[in-house]
Every structure is written in structure tokens, then in C-alpha cells.
Design a protein around this motif. Structure first.
Motif, PDB file in Angstrom:
ATOM      1  N   VAL A 190      -0.782   3.779  -1.357  1.00 11.45           N
ATOM      2  CA  VAL A 190      -0.572   3.508  -0.283  1.00 11.45           C
ATOM      3  C   VAL A 190      -1.065   1.925  -0.002  1.00 11.45           C
ATOM      4  O   VAL A 190      -1.676   1.264  -0.706  1.00 11.45           O
ATOM      5  CB  VAL A 190      -1.738   4.276   0.701  1.00 11.45           C
ATOM      6  CG1 VAL A 190      -1.968   3.642   2.102  1.00 11.45           C
ATOM      7  CG2 VAL A 190      -1.602   5.620   0.781  1.00 11.45           C
ATOM      8  N   ASP A 238       7.404   6.092  -4.921  1.00  9.46           N
ATOM      9  CA  ASP A 238       6.843   7.119  -3.799  1.00  9.46           C
ATOM     10  C   ASP A 238       5.531   6.400  -3.088  1.00  9.46           C
ATOM     11  O   ASP A 238       4.943   7.075  -2.520  1.00  9.46           O
ATOM     12  CB  ASP A 238       6.304   8.197  -4.760  1.00  9.46           C
ATOM     13  CG  ASP A 238       5.122   8.064  -5.710  1.00  9.46           C
ATOM     14  OD1 ASP A 238       4.885   6.614  -5.935  1.00  9.46           O
ATOM     15  OD2 ASP A 238       4.650   8.768  -6.268  1.00  9.46           O
ATOM     16  N   LYS A 254       3.558   4.646  -0.253  1.00 13.77           N
ATOM     17  CA  LYS A 254       3.908   4.822   1.205  1.00 13.77           C
ATOM     18  C   LYS A 254       3.400   3.456   1.713  1.00 13.77           C
ATOM     19  O   LYS A 254       2.277   3.089   1.863  1.00 13.77           O
ATOM     20  CB  LYS A 254       2.913   5.837   1.540  1.00 13.77           C
ATOM     21  CG  LYS A 254       3.423   7.287   1.373  1.00 13.77           C
ATOM     22  CD  LYS A 254       2.284   8.216   2.338  1.00 13.77           C
ATOM     23  CE  LYS A 254       2.876   9.655   2.039  1.00 13.77           C
ATOM     24  NZ  LYS A 254       2.312  10.539   0.988  1.00 13.77           N
ATOM     25  N   ALA A 257       3.138   1.138   5.164  1.00 10.88           N
ATOM     26  CA  ALA A 257       3.293   1.173   6.704  1.00 10.88           C
ATOM     27  C   ALA A 257       2.454   0.061   7.486  1.00 10.88           C
ATOM     28  O   ALA A 257       1.720  -0.292   6.922  1.00 10.88           O
ATOM     29  CB  ALA A 257       2.818   2.793   7.462  1.00 10.88           C
ATOM     30  N   SER A 261       0.339   0.618  10.279  1.00 11.16           N
ATOM     31  CA  SER A 261      -0.317   1.804  10.884  1.00 11.16           C
ATOM     32  C   SER A 261      -1.174   1.576  12.222  1.00 11.16           C
ATOM     33  O   SER A 261      -1.522   2.624  12.732  1.00 11.16           O
ATOM     34  CB  SER A 261      -0.797   2.992   9.975  1.00 11.16           C
ATOM     35  OG  SER A 261      -1.667   2.056   9.048  1.00 11.16           O
ATOM     36  N   ASP A 272       4.276   5.243  11.191  1.00 11.89           N
ATOM     37  CA  ASP A 272       4.639   5.879   9.900  1.00 11.89           C
ATOM     38  C   ASP A 272       5.048   5.192   8.756  1.00 11.89           C
ATOM     39  O   ASP A 272       5.806   4.121   8.892  1.00 11.89           O
ATOM     40  CB  ASP A 272       5.719   6.991  10.616  1.00 11.89           C
ATOM     41  CG  ASP A 272       5.063   8.062  11.474  1.00 11.89           C
ATOM     42  OD1 ASP A 272       3.489   8.105  11.657  1.00 11.89           O
ATOM     43  OD2 ASP A 272       5.791   8.226  12.646  1.00 11.89           O
ATOM     44  N   PRO A 273       4.658   5.933   7.848  1.00  9.50           N
ATOM     45  CA  PRO A 273       5.109   4.936   6.588  1.00  9.50           C
ATOM     46  C   PRO A 273       6.543   5.244   6.020  1.00  9.50           C
ATOM     47  O   PRO A 273       7.274   6.343   6.375  1.00  9.50           O
ATOM     48  CB  PRO A 273       3.921   5.793   5.473  1.00  9.50           C
ATOM     49  CG  PRO A 273       3.620   7.083   5.953  1.00  9.50           C
ATOM     50  CD  PRO A 273       3.825   6.894   7.480  1.00  9.50           C
ATOM     51  N   SER A 317       8.877   5.151   2.353  1.00 11.86           N
ATOM     52  CA  SER A 317       8.681   5.049   0.715  1.00 11.86           C
ATOM     53  C   SER A 317       9.079   3.761   0.212  1.00 11.86           C
ATOM     54  O   SER A 317       9.717   3.075   0.720  1.00 11.86           O
ATOM     55  CB  SER A 317       9.319   6.324   0.539  1.00 11.86           C
ATOM     56  OG  SER A 317      10.696   5.984   0.318  1.00 11.86           O
TER      57      SER A 317
END
Ligand code: NAI
Length: 694
Positions: free
Chosen positions: A98, A118, A120, A122, A124, A157-158, A160
């Protein structure tokens, strides 16, 4: 250097790792350690490039939310970002897991970025009612263009790693962040690549600068669902500075000022409260340490009606096989048909692929006869709301369910202990009260019976979480937490209705406050005929509601109730016929119309339910005030920027709430409006619901 930042010099490349469990938040020790490391490496002649990475599961999760309400500790984020910006040696951010909020902002201030496929990524902050205050609103549009930037920043929102590569946010996908980051850094050195800085690169802004509608259209789309919220608006204004050519440093200063303003505002406080409240709610009192949930591999749902279908979908969405059981083929076929229709509708909206629709539909097996529930680990009953029927179903399930299966009722009001007593295993029985539409609404009240076993309770909580719900454990009482409070609001709304206050005025007050629908629109949705039939059975009358029902105005299902509805629309429209009908009924009853202002309506409708919330707390039906907030946020759409009813009451001030209630109690001669003992006591002591402990 502190022990949170680990530096490993490999020849001319230094690997800097953030090791600040559990989530590598960029709290004070991280900022201080990173700045120190950067300064040392700048002075180290042997080091020519730097890789910045995270230890453990992720790069950086974001800010340390606990620091939000504390005095800021230096070094500031800005100092750290300046150090990255001003580095004379190339810095490569190597992201995995993340990279959110300030974590991604740090990466954006590096010269290059690599990420695992993969990862993530963002910005946020908006989820906490904030905007990215570390340059994110200026650097992200320069990395990916203002259209995607405004979508990411307003949505929070994230995306990839792979999507980030396509968007230009990262330069390369790596398998392993450290090895890949190091290899990338060596290539930068070998190829003599420049010290690329996003702040100096306006190329991706050119199109929107030439045609501003490119940005405004994206901003309008991004803010469509943010009615009443300050943060999304501030996010758009900040990104607009990049489009409008505000000089970079000035934009950073203005962005940070906007961040501070939001941080200190009520909305962000409320949204941060919601974040913690949801986590708190999963802590269940009175469960022995080490209690493990039971295995959950198969679910059965009894009843394929409105609720059963939605509940089955929620578990299928989580990949669990579900058997949905009906009395006969006809309602079963209807129920299964509706499930498919709902999935296909979300596919049509782009939420699911056709393959996913089939996968989920296939996870739901229809069956006739309760005996088909024999292999389920969790059985959720959603049949008619009648005690005798529920008891009969549970009595039969007792003989059918496998040992240790958790038996849950979706009852809205009935006594779970009485239902449990119809089995020989009350320790396995509890309530799982979902909200309509059950595949959408996130709340699940987990009703703990007097004899419910701790591991059965833990299983229900785990099951709800698995189905992406927000579980809140509540005690047994009429209507549990949500509907019990709603009842009080309904009583006030009805009282005002019979004083001639138009339904649209009352609904307008609630929607302006931020509720998704008003009280009367909600009655139209639930069906006016439901109460009417039950009143007839009990020989009770409610003249206005009865008159509506007798005129065939059952609510949305007949396109008219308190409001009228155009075919295919759920938007309530004022109907002069209703005004006439109310007037005629009032004249017939000899009732007088009273002019009531919006403030009184708001106070009566909200303080009455808050008062009931206080009783619920004192009785121990809810464990903490924030649990009640979660119930209203996720079960009834209470606006997040108002934190929930109990948080809202604390913000208004309990003294005010108690005084107004006492005033209305006296005015109406209605003791039920008198401040509840807990509310009266806290108001007197200057306390808050948030600070209260049983
Ligand atoms: P519904 O009337 O739409 O569905 C009930 C279904 O149960 C019917 O299809 C019926 O054929 C079936 N059924 C009845 N007895 C059965 C039996 N012995 N075996 C198998 N199937 C049987 O009702 P709805 O609205 O879905 O409500 C179900 C329960 O959920 C009730 O307890 C209700 O209070 C509760 N609830 C309802 C909410 C709502 O908004 N409708 C919200 C939250 C809870």
C-alpha cells in the motif's frame, strides 16, 4: 538515525527502508528518521542514488491518524518533501503493498517511482474529510493528468501498480521492491538519466490548460456523489490550481492552508470519528480472550423474499456457497429471478463482468424444504415477521442443523431469546439484522441473546465482516438499536403531521441535514399498507395514514403515498391530493394547524432519537456511543460528515440537547421527551457521550 529508518549502502546505491509497524505510517519518527537519513546520504560521497522502500507488508499506509489531533511535531511533511525535491542524487520510490495518502505524496516527490503490479496506490485523504496536504494535488495531476488526478483525489480509491504504470504514475513494474528498485536506480545512474522532478513538468497539464472543460467535466463527474461534503470541493479547487497555472510553491502553501482548514473543521472530525467508530465496533465486550470463530464454509438463508435474496447475494459476493430455501417452488423461482436481475443490473452499470454474474448466481442454490439447510455452518432465517412462524422454523432447524451451526434470525423487532427458546441449543442462536437492500446496506446488527455463546457471537461477527458488512453487537430489546431509535423519530414526525406540518417540509429538513431520504419518503418506500393492515388487525387507527391507504396510496409500490412518483423514478414529488387529504382529515378531526419552523422540526426529529440512544447506552443494549453512530451511518444513511447521532449530539452540546428536549416535553406534556437520565446527568456534568463508559 533512529531505528525506524534502516539504511543499507550497497556500493553507490543506498537502500532506505521504513520499518514502522504495523503499517509504516509517516508519523513523527518516520519523518525525523527519513530527513536525517537523506541529509547523511547527501553528504556521503560514495552514495550516488537512493532507493526509498517500506519494510514488511507495505510501502507507507499514510498519515498516522493519531497525530491529527495533536500539536504538529517537527520536522514537517513539507520539510521532508523539500528535502526529496532538492536532492542532488536521484531518489527512486519502490512501492509494494500500500502507498496511500502522504505515502504516495512522498513517492511523488521522488525522481522516479517503481511499484509491484498489485500495489495499491491512492491519495485517500478525502475519506477523512481532508485533501492531500503534501503536494499531492499538484504533483499527481503532473504525473497522470488532471482528469485522472481529480478522480483519484476526490474518490480516494486506489489504483493498482499496473494501472499506475499505464497512467504514468510509476516508471516500471518490479517483482521485488528492493531488488527492482536497486536495479532501476543503477540503470538511472548508468544511463545518466536526469533528476526528473514532477514539479517542473507541466506537459500533462497542457491539454486541460488549452481547454478547461476537460478538467471541469472530470471534476463534475468526480463530485457527483459528494453532496454536503466540504473535502471533495476543496480537492477540486486544489487540483484546479495546477490547471490554472498557480506557481508551484504558492499552490503548495495554499493546498496546505486548505488542508489545515479541513482538519480543524467539524466534517473531518466527524469522518475521522467514523473511521475509528467502525473499528471500535468490532471489539466485543465480555468475550473471553482467545475465543475463535467457528468454521464458516457454507451458508443457508431461509426465505427468498426482499431480505433473504439480498443476504444470499452478500455472502455469494464474498465467494461463499449459499443455499436459499423457500416454502415452495413459486416464491423460490421469483426470489432467484430477482437475484439474477439485481446482478445483471449491476453488470449493466459496469460493476460486474458477465462472468462474475454467472459465478455469483451459481454460488446461490435454491431449494424447497428446511432439511436442505443441514450442511450449513450458518443459517440465517428471513421469513415473515411473526413470532409463531419464527419459532416453528427454529424448532424445525433445531432438528436439522448440524451440531455447532450458528442459527441467526433477521428479525427486525422480535425477541431473540424467545426465538432461541424454541430450540434445544440457545447458545447457538442470535440475531443477524441486515438492512434493506441487504446486498447494499453495510450495517448488520448482531443481536446477542441471553444465552448466546461467545464463539457463536464471534462467528456471526466474522461472517458479517466476510460479507463486507459493518457488524455492531447489540442486546435484545424491541427494535434493537436502529429501529428502536427510529420509532421515536417516527412518533415526533407523526405528531407534527397531525399539527398540519407538511410531510415535504419535514423531509426537506432531514435531507438538507444530509439524510438520504426523509421520514415520509421512507414510509413510502417501506409501504404504507404494512402499518395499515397491522392497525386493522389490532383495531387501532391513524386517520391520515389510513386515509392514504384507503385511497390506494400504498407508497412507492403504487407510485403514490405521502408523495407521488413518476414511473421508474424514486424521487418523491409533492402531490396536491395529499395536501387536500390531510386538510380534510384534520378538519374532520377538528385539529388545528400550527406553523412550525425548520429548527424545531430538526430538533424534534433528531433529539428524540438521540434521547433514546442515551437510554440504549444506559441499558447496555449498545456497548458505546460510537456503536450507535455506526448503526445509523450504515443502516440509515446518516451523513458521514455528521459522524452519527451521538457524535452529532456531542457536537451540538449535550446541555443544549437536554434543554431543548425538556422544553418540548413541557410544551407537549409528553414525558417520553424528557431527557433520559444519562443524558441529563452528562449535560449537568458537562460530559459527552464519547467520553462516557458504562
Ligand atoms: P418477505 O415477505 O419479502 O419474504 C419472506 C419470505 O419468506 C417469503 O418469500 C416467504 O415465502 C418465505 N417464507 C415464509 N415462511 C417460510 C418458511 N417456513 N420456510 C421458508 N420460507 C418461508 O419479507 P422480508 O421483507 O424479506 O422480511 C423477512 C424478515 O426480515 C422479517 O423478519 C423482517 O422483519 C426482516 N427485515 C425486513 C426488512 C425490510 O426492510 N423488508 C429489513 C430488516 C429486516
Amino acid at each position: 538515525m533512529n531505528d525506524v529508518i534502516k539504511v543499507d549502502v550497497r556500493g553507490d546505491v543506498a537502500i532506505v527502508r521504513i520499518d514502522y509497524p504495523p503499517v509504516n505510517a509517516h508519523g513523527h519518527p518516520v519523518r525525523a528518521g527519513l530527513l536525517d537519513a537523506l541529509n547523511r546520504l547527501a553528504a556521503d560521497g560514495a552514495v550516488r542514488a537512493i532507493v526509498l522502500a517500506g519494510e514488511g507488508r507495505m510501502f507507507i499506509s499514510g498519515a498516522d491518524v493519531r497525530e491529527f489531533d495533536q500539536e504538529p511535531k517537527l520536522p514537517s511533511m513539507r520539510t521532508l518533501l523539500d528535502a526529496l525535491d532538492n536532492s542532488r542524487k536521484p531518489i527512486v520510490a519502490a512501492m509494494h503493498g500500500v502507498a496511500m495518502g502522504g505515502g504516495l505524496e512522498l513517492a511523488l516527490a521522488c525522481n522516479y517511482r517503481v511499484a509491484t503490479a498489485d500495489a495499491k496506490l491512492a491519495l485517500s485523504e478525502v475519506k477523512f474529510g481532508l485533501l492531500p496536504g503534501g503536494g499531492g494535488t499538484q504533483r499527481l495531476p503532473r504525473a497522470v493528468g488532471p482528469e485522472l488526478a481529480v478522480k483519484m483525489i476526490v474518490g480516494g480509491d486506489p489504483i493498482s501498480g499496473t494501472q499506475a504504470l499505464a497512467a504514468g504514475l510509476v516508471d516500471e513494474i518490479v517483482e521485488d521492491p528492493i531488488a527492482g528498485g536497486e536495479a532501476f536506480a543503477r540503470r538511472v545512474l548508468a544511463e545518466g538519466r536526469p533528476l526528473r522532478r514532477l514539479r517542473d513538468d507541466d506537459s500533462k497539464l497542457a491539454a486541460a490548460r488549452a481547454d478547461r472543460s476537460i478538467f471541469t467535466n472530470a471534476a463534475t463527474a468526480a463530485t457527483k456523489r459528494s453532496r454536503g461534503l466540504d473535502a471533495p470541493k476543496a480537492c477540486v479547487e486544489a487540483v484546479a490550481m495546477a490547471v490554472d497555472g498557480v506557481p508551484f510553491d504558492e499552490a503548495l502553501t495554499r493546498e496546505f492552508d486548505a488542508f489545515v482548514k479541513l482538519l480543524q473543521g467539524d466534517q473531518s472530525k466527524a469522518q475521522r470519528h467514523v473511521f475509528f467508530a467502525e473499528r471500535e465496533a468490532t471489539k466485543i465486550a465480555g468475550i473471553p480472550e482467545g475465543t475463535r470463530p467457528r468454521a464458516l464454509n457454507k451458508v443457508a438463508v431461509i426465505g427468498a423474499g426482499t431480505m433473504g435474496g439480498g443476504i444470499a447475494m452478500s455472502f455469494a459476493n464474498a465467494g461463499l456457497p449459499v443455499t436459499i430455501i423457500e416454502l415452495s417452488e413459486e416464491p423460490l423461482t421469483r426470489g432467484l429471478g430477482l437475484i439474477r436481475k439485481n446482478y445483471e443490473a449491476s453488470a449493466a452499470r459496469g460493476g460486474l463482468t458477465a462472468a462474475e454474474v454467472e459465478e455469483r448466481v451459481n454460488l446461490i442454490q435454491g431449494a424447497v424444504g428446511l432439511d436442505k439447510a443441514g450442511d450449513a455452518d450458518l443459517i440465517i432465517e428471513a421469513v415473515f415477521e411473526t413470532m409463531a412462524i419464527k419459532k416453528e422454523v427454529f424448532g424445525k432447524l433445531d432438528a436439522i442443523a448440524k451440531p455447532g451451526a450458528v442459527l441467526a434470525s433477521n428479525t427486525s423487532y422480535l425477541n431473540v431469546d424467545e426465538i432461541a427458546a424454541s430450540t434445544s441449543r440457545p447458545q447457538d442462536v442470535l440475531g443477524m439484522h441486515f438492512f434493506s437492500p441487504a446486498n447494499v446496506m453495510r450495517l448488520c446488527e448482531i443481536v446477542r441473546g441471553a444465552k448466546t455463546a461467545p464463539d457463536a457471537l464471534a462467528t456471526a461477527v466474522a461472517a458479517a465482516r466476510k460479507a463486507a458488512k459493518a457488524p455492531v453487537v447489540v442486546g435484545v430489546c424491541f427494535g434493537f438499536v436502529g429501529n428502536r431509535m427510529l420509532e421515536l423519530r417516527g412518533k415526533q414526525a407523526a405528531k407534527l403531521l397531525y399539527q398540519g406540518v407538511p410531510p415535504q417540509q419535514m423531509d426537506g429538513v432531514l435531507t438538507k441535514f444530509g439524510m438520504p431520504m426523509g421520514h415520509f419518503a421512507m414510509m413510502d418506500l417501506a409501504g404504507i399498507d404494512v402499518g395499515w393492515r397491522s392497525r386493522k388487525d389490532h383495531g387501532i387507527s391513524a386517520p391520515i395514514e389510513d386515509a392514504l391507504a384507503e385511497a390506494g396510496r400504498f407508497g412507492q409500490k403504487t407510485n403514490k403515498g405521502f408523495f407521488k412518483y413518476e414511473a421508474g423514478s424514486r424521487a418523491p414529488l409533492i402531490d396536491p391530493e395529499v395536501e387536500t387529504l390531510i386538510q380534510e382529515t384534520m378538519t374532520r378531526l377538528g385539529l388545528e394547524t400550527r406553523k412550525v419552523d425548520d429548527q424545531e422540526i430538526l430538533e424534534r426529529l433528531t433529539y428524540s432519537m438521540i434521547n433514546e440512544g442515551a437510554r440504549i447506552l444506559e441499558e447496555g443494549i449498545a456497548a458505546r456511543a460510537s456503536d450507535i453512530d455506526v448503526v445509523w451511518l450504515y443502516g440509515y444513511g446518516w451523513p458521514v460528515f455528521r459522524g452519527g447521532p451521538m457524535f452529532y449530539a456531542d457536537q451540538v452540546g449535550l446541555k443544549t440537547v437536554a434543554e431543548r428536549l425538556a422544553h418540548y416535553a413541557a410544551a407537549d406534556g409528553d414525558d417520553s421527551l424528557k431527557p433520559a437520565p444519562l443524558l441529563a446527568r452528562l449535560a449537568k456534568e458537562g460530559g459527552t457521550f464519547a467520553g462516557w463508559r458504562a
